[in-house]
Design a protein around this motif. Structure first.
Motif, PDB file in Angstrom:
ATOM      1  N   PRO A  16      -2.210   2.065  -5.124  1.00 49.77           N
ATOM      2  CA  PRO A  16      -3.163   2.312  -4.031  1.00 49.77           C
ATOM      3  C   PRO A  16      -3.348   3.766  -3.647  1.00 49.77           C
ATOM      4  O   PRO A  16      -4.407   4.136  -3.143  1.00 49.77           O
ATOM      5  N   ASP A  42       3.790   4.582  -5.477  1.00 48.35           N
ATOM      6  CA  ASP A  42       2.457   4.171  -5.022  1.00 48.35           C
ATOM      7  C   ASP A  42       1.374   5.142  -5.481  1.00 48.35           C
ATOM      8  O   ASP A  42       0.223   5.020  -5.072  1.00 48.35           O
ATOM      9  N   ARG A  74      -8.218   4.314   3.161  1.00 43.85           N
ATOM     10  CA  ARG A  74      -8.181   2.892   2.853  1.00 43.85           C
ATOM     11  C   ARG A  74      -9.567   2.265   2.745  1.00 43.85           C
ATOM     12  O   ARG A  74      -9.747   1.232   2.139  1.00 43.85           O
ATOM     13  N   THR A 107       0.805  -1.217   0.000  1.00 46.32           N
ATOM     14  CA  THR A 107       0.000   0.000   0.000  1.00 46.32           C
ATOM     15  C   THR A 107       0.842   1.273   0.000  1.00 46.32           C
ATOM     16  O   THR A 107       0.296   2.370   0.089  1.00 46.32           O
ATOM     17  N   ALA A 138      -2.680  -3.736  -5.964  1.00 46.90           N
ATOM     18  CA  ALA A 138      -1.598  -3.505  -5.013  1.00 46.90           C
ATOM     19  C   ALA A 138      -0.280  -3.443  -5.771  1.00 46.90           C
ATOM     20  O   ALA A 138      -0.184  -3.838  -6.935  1.00 46.90           O
ATOM     21  N   SER A 195      -2.133   1.681   6.900  1.00 45.27           N
ATOM     22  CA  SER A 195      -1.286   2.874   6.926  1.00 45.27           C
ATOM     23  C   SER A 195      -1.034   3.306   8.358  1.00 45.27           C
ATOM     24  O   SER A 195      -1.933   3.263   9.199  1.00 45.27           O
TER      25      SER A 195
END
Length: 626
Positions: free
Chosen positions: A185, A179, A246, A36, A195, A107
């Motif tokens: 993500p 990322d 998320r 992530t 992912a 996270s």
């Protein structure tokens, strides 16, 4: 998302690589990234293994590490971490897709880790050697950040990107977090999907791996031949970066320090890009040099928007421009893909190479380049390096034969028939090279079995008299067991293709004149005629049908859909390519390359002789057609 380190960072220069050399060889720093995007910098000692690294990650970032793997490129790391080089990025991936609704957020909260964040603003990772130009660029950006000069988000494009500025407030570099790529993500523009490590915008380029390809293109641009701007892979910390919620996938402002792994490329001031300027004024040498790089790295995204145009000022330079190629994140795919070369229909591409360009191509060494990338980017996948080797060999042989840039690019590009793609000439050569490899393996197997049967036959004859007549019926009635590339009736599947060619020759005498039955390779060996193979495959396909990405074909059709076990991790689906380069071990790969090179000369000869009556390829989205 803020980086946490278990020991204080070494003091010294911002880039960090020189002071790493002062440490004992068994102490290494690595940067571990979760699927992530969370990043943790840590130092390894002799007692560390994959389990202890996961444990440190779990404590620092509050992420679950059960049923997960720690990987570096193709390798799954177990107890032994000796293969991990200093400043290498590692990826923590889950071994299963199930997510519990009660699982904690992956996270970190930032508030919990802010006091632990002792990392510097920008640290270059991965590369063994760093140019002085890159070092100075990083220093200038860090000085500007400390002065309060904030980066600026770039609104264009599909992924997250940011202008980082110097002390004068001018754009100095473009930073693209891994990322925040398309489908990653933390993509800030709504293109959230897989992912890190999963198939991305191009199925043979994984999410989170475009940044290292940007660096690879820069490293492969020897002597600044194609004018690729200075590029490095970095760990950069700043609150400007995006974190998606998320649960809901929503963006929200964040004022905490966030660390990310990203590509950092020098910003080049320019006047416009190639889509806003007539291509007739582009220098032939600049187009050739960029095209040579694109062919070597099999660039699948060379459109006009990633060719910057800068006017040259000065006496006698009226209307003269310089081209700067950028955005190489979709090069070096893990399988042979359909490239996109914007320049393929530009008139400059049809002009023969100059002596300097031919000399540069002649001196290219794909195996040395592969070793260099393994050293500088230890996380790069072997499949990407095989594509580099294959395409560089193709370029060298084609240029030596006398083909121009447009002809080479044309042989590498696929054709469209309706909604279906047909393999390129390059892919057809690879298909035939694989067929020859399988036939050689089959011949070797037959010889081995024949020797054993002959020996057994002699022993049987010594023991008892053998009645040939009595066993003749049994022998002729035994079924044939297919092996290698042969079909159930024992015939090669290309026999139907050869019959189709013969029928075409009977109808059209002109086609018969263009194609000989056999061609002689460089070593004097007889090799199949590529013209026959190309025409028959494109007219009939392997089973009388048009080529389609319809999934896995049997290995007898040269489209092996399953791996032989050589790749150690997460092979991409075979549906993105007609030809896989990952289903061969080292010995088979070397033999494949020999077959491949032997087939090139007849293919180039066919290209030279047959281009006159060839239909122009249907290309989608090309802005300039001549």
């Amino acid at each position: 998302m803020a980086v946490a380190t278990f020991t204080g960072p070494p003091k010294g220069e911002c880039c960090g690589n020189k002071n790493m050399e002062k440490k004992p060889s068994w102490r290494r720093r690595v940067f571990v990234q979760t699927e992530t995007g969370c990043v943790l910098g840590m130092e390894l000692d002799r007692s560390d293994n994959a389990h202890t690294v996961k444990r440190k990650l779990q404590i620092a970032l509050n992420v679950p590490t059960e049923e997960s793997s720690l990987i570096c490129g193709d390798m799954i790391l177990k107890n032994d971490l000796s293969v991990v080089r200093n400043d290498s990025p590692l990826l923590l991936t889950r071994n299963f897709l199930h997510r519990s609704s009660s699982s904690p957020c992956l996270s970190p909260t930032g508030r919990d880790l802010q006091q632990k964040d002792r990392s510097r603003e920008i640290e270059i990772i991965g590369c063994a050697e760093i140019s002085s130009e890159t070092r100075q660029l990083v220093k200038d950006i860090i000085s500007a950040i400390k002065m309060g000069i904030e980066p600026i988000p770039i609104q264009s494009g599909l992924g997250g990107a940011y202008y980082f500025r110097n002390c004068d407030g001018e754009n100095a570099a473009i930073v693209k977090p891994t990322d925040e790529e398309p489908y990653a993500p933390n993509n800030p523009k709504g293109f959230v999907g897989n992912a890190l490590g999963q198939p991305g915008l191009k199925r043979s380029v994984r999410v989170g791996e475009t940044g290292l390809r940007e660096v690879a293109a820069y490293l492969l641009d020897h002597d600044h031949f194609a004018n690729v701007p200075s590029t490095a892979l970095v760990k950069v910390t700043h609150p400007i970066f995006n974190i998606n919620d998320r649960v809901n996938g929503n963006m929200h402002p964040n004022k905490k320090q966030i660390s990310k792994i990203a590509s950092l490329q020098q910003y080049i001031p320019h006047d416009f890009d190639a889509s806003d300027h007539g291509t007739s004024s582009f220098p032939v040498a600049a187009v050739h040099r960029i095209g040579i790089l694109d062919i070597r790295i099999l660039n699948t995204d060379r459109h006009a928007g990633n060719l910057l145009v800068r006017k040259l000022e000065g006496l006698g330079r009226f209307d003269q421009v310089e081209l700067v190629p950028i955005d190489h994140g979709l090069c070096l795919p893990e399988n042979l893909e359909d490239p996109y070369f914007e320049w393929i229909h530009w008139p400059q591409a049809s002009i023969p190479f100059s002596d300097d360009e031919l000399n540069y191509i002649h001196n290219l060494d794909p195996f040395r380049d592969s070793d260099m990338l393994r050293m500088e980017l230890p996380m790069i996948r072997e499949a990407c390096l095989r594509v580099l080797v294959l395409c560089t060999i193709f370029l060298k042989e084609a240029a030596a034969f006398g083909l121009c840039l447009a002809e080479i690019g044309d042989m590498m590009s696929r054709e469209f028939q309706g909604h279906d793609e047909e393999p390129s000439e390059l892919e057809l050569i690879c298909i035939e090279a694989k067929k020859l490899l399988e036939q050689e393996e089959f011949t070797s197997f037959e010889a081995e079995v024949g020797d054993k049967e002959a020996t057994q036959f002699q022993l049987d004859c010594e023991d008892q008299s053998f009645d040939f007549n009595a066993n003749e019926e049994k022998l002729t009635g035994m079924p044939f067991f297919p092996f290698g590339s042969r079909s159930r009736n024992g015939r090669n599947p290309l026999s139907k293709l050869e019959e189709n060619v013969m029928e075409d020759e009977a109808v059209n005498e002109e086609e018969t004149t263009l194609g000989a039955d056999k061609c002689t390779g460089p070593a004097g060996n007889l090799v199949p005629n590529i013209s026959m193979l190309s025409m028959s495959m494109k007219s009939a396909g392997m089973d009388g049908k048009s080529w389609q990405h319809s999934g896995t074909k049997q290995k007898g059709g040269f489209l092996a859909g399953t791996s032989s076990g050589n790749m150690s991790l997460n092979e991409l689906p075979a549906t993105s390519s007609f030809v896989k380069v990952t289903d061969m071990d080292e010995e088979e790969w070397n033999q494949f390359l020999e077959n491949f090179q032997r087939l090139l000369i007849p293919a180039f000869d066919n290209c030279k002789r047959g281009n006159g009556g060839k239909k122009q390829r249907q290309r989608l989205g090309t802005s300039c057609q001549f």
